[in-house]
Design an enzyme around this catalytic site. Sequence first.
Site, PDB file in Angstrom:
ATOM      1  N   GLY A  22      83.684  13.013 -42.276  1.00 13.58           N
ATOM      2  CA  GLY A  22      83.090  14.174 -42.923  1.00 13.58           C
ATOM      3  C   GLY A  22      83.769  15.468 -42.531  1.00 13.58           C
ATOM      4  O   GLY A  22      84.059  16.333 -43.373  1.00 13.58           O
ATOM      5  N   TYR A  23      84.027  15.619 -41.243  1.00 10.84           N
ATOM      6  CA  TYR A  23      84.706  16.810 -40.737  1.00 10.84           C
ATOM      7  C   TYR A  23      86.085  16.949 -41.368  1.00 10.84           C
ATOM      8  O   TYR A  23      86.467  18.018 -41.857  1.00 10.84           O
ATOM      9  CB  TYR A  23      84.815  16.703 -39.216  1.00 10.84           C
ATOM     10  CG  TYR A  23      85.589  17.808 -38.546  1.00 10.84           C
ATOM     11  CD1 TYR A  23      85.120  19.114 -38.549  1.00 10.84           C
ATOM     12  CD2 TYR A  23      86.789  17.533 -37.882  1.00 10.84           C
ATOM     13  CE1 TYR A  23      85.833  20.129 -37.917  1.00 10.84           C
ATOM     14  CE2 TYR A  23      87.504  18.537 -37.252  1.00 10.84           C
ATOM     15  CZ  TYR A  23      87.021  19.831 -37.270  1.00 10.84           C
ATOM     16  OH  TYR A  23      87.727  20.825 -36.637  1.00 10.84           O
ATOM     17  N   ALA A  24      86.841  15.850 -41.393  1.00 10.89           N
ATOM     18  CA  ALA A  24      88.185  15.886 -41.968  1.00 10.89           C
ATOM     19  C   ALA A  24      88.146  16.171 -43.467  1.00 10.89           C
ATOM     20  O   ALA A  24      89.007  16.897 -43.992  1.00 10.89           O
ATOM     21  CB  ALA A  24      88.904  14.571 -41.692  1.00 10.89           C
TER      22      ALA A  24
ATOM     23  N   SER B 160      85.952  17.964 -45.045  1.00  9.05           N
ATOM     24  CA  SER B 160      85.683  19.396 -45.225  1.00  9.05           C
ATOM     25  C   SER B 160      86.929  20.221 -44.921  1.00  9.05           C
ATOM     26  O   SER B 160      87.250  21.176 -45.636  1.00  9.05           O
ATOM     27  CB  SER B 160      84.524  19.841 -44.333  1.00  9.05           C
ATOM     28  OG  SER B 160      84.889  19.871 -42.960  1.00  9.05           O
ATOM     29  N   LYS B 161      87.660  19.839 -43.892  1.00  5.68           N
ATOM     30  CA  LYS B 161      88.859  20.587 -43.534  1.00  5.68           C
ATOM     31  C   LYS B 161      89.981  20.364 -44.543  1.00  5.68           C
ATOM     32  O   LYS B 161      90.827  21.237 -44.741  1.00  5.68           O
ATOM     33  CB  LYS B 161      89.316  20.190 -42.132  1.00  5.68           C
ATOM     34  CG  LYS B 161      88.399  20.689 -41.026  1.00  5.68           C
ATOM     35  CD  LYS B 161      88.427  22.201 -40.894  1.00  5.68           C
ATOM     36  CE  LYS B 161      87.765  22.661 -39.602  1.00  5.68           C
ATOM     37  NZ  LYS B 161      87.924  24.119 -39.369  1.00  5.68           N
TER      38      LYS B 161
END
Length: 262
Positions: free
Chosen positions: A156-158, A160-161
């Site tokens: 999820g973090y990746a 978004s980035k």
Amino acid sequence: MLLKNKVIIISGIGPGLGVKLAIEAAREGARVVIAARTQASLDDAEARMLEVAPQCTVLKQTTDITVPDQCRRLAQRALERFGRIDGLVNSAFLHGGPARLGEGSLDELRAVFETNVLGTLNMTQAVVPALKQGGGGAIVMVNTMATRLANDFEAGYAASKGSLSTAAKYLALELGPHNIRVNSLLPGWMWGVPVQGYVKHAARTEGVTEKAVIARIAANIPLGRIIRDEECARAALFLVSDHASAITGAQLDANGGQFMAG
């Protein structure tokens, strides 16, 4: 000094890269505007900045970047205090948990995107008018190597980035005619408070030494060591400095070359 007398806003002041960005900006002669959700983080950062640069002028403001009015207020306070803004380092983020994208609730993912993409754009939009008025400037998006090199716990973090990376390129196109540069920094493992905590936890969980965990991580990094968070901070500040005046729309890997493993 790399940033002498420049007015630099840094969002996301906290343990790890955020506070090191503030400290290194102070060391390089900037007048530094720091933003975080908690006053305690700001007070700690200011004290550490003044230890290395007693003459540094610091403006601190509690700010939730998901609230546009708070971002605009931060930019306005910077203008009232210093008369201009020269650069912005978007470091604020929400990592979220290790949930997989193909299953489970997307509520946490929405929160991650709200901070990492829309919140960062809130902060960016808040400073763009001042940068235009001042004849230009620089914006740096702190991104992540995880957009290039997939792993088991940052989907999820990746994601978004990855979206933020695309946004940065379009911003570079939009803002280039105003002499505003937009670049991205891609750190990987950074030796600081968050990774130190991970190493301790992994060592306890796996029944191995911390040294063994560190060696396992470093084995995948061409430089053979975990990069320190202050090293990544200096790379970000290079991008916001005049030494990077020819660079926009770029992605700078500050991860010891580990991205090449992908």
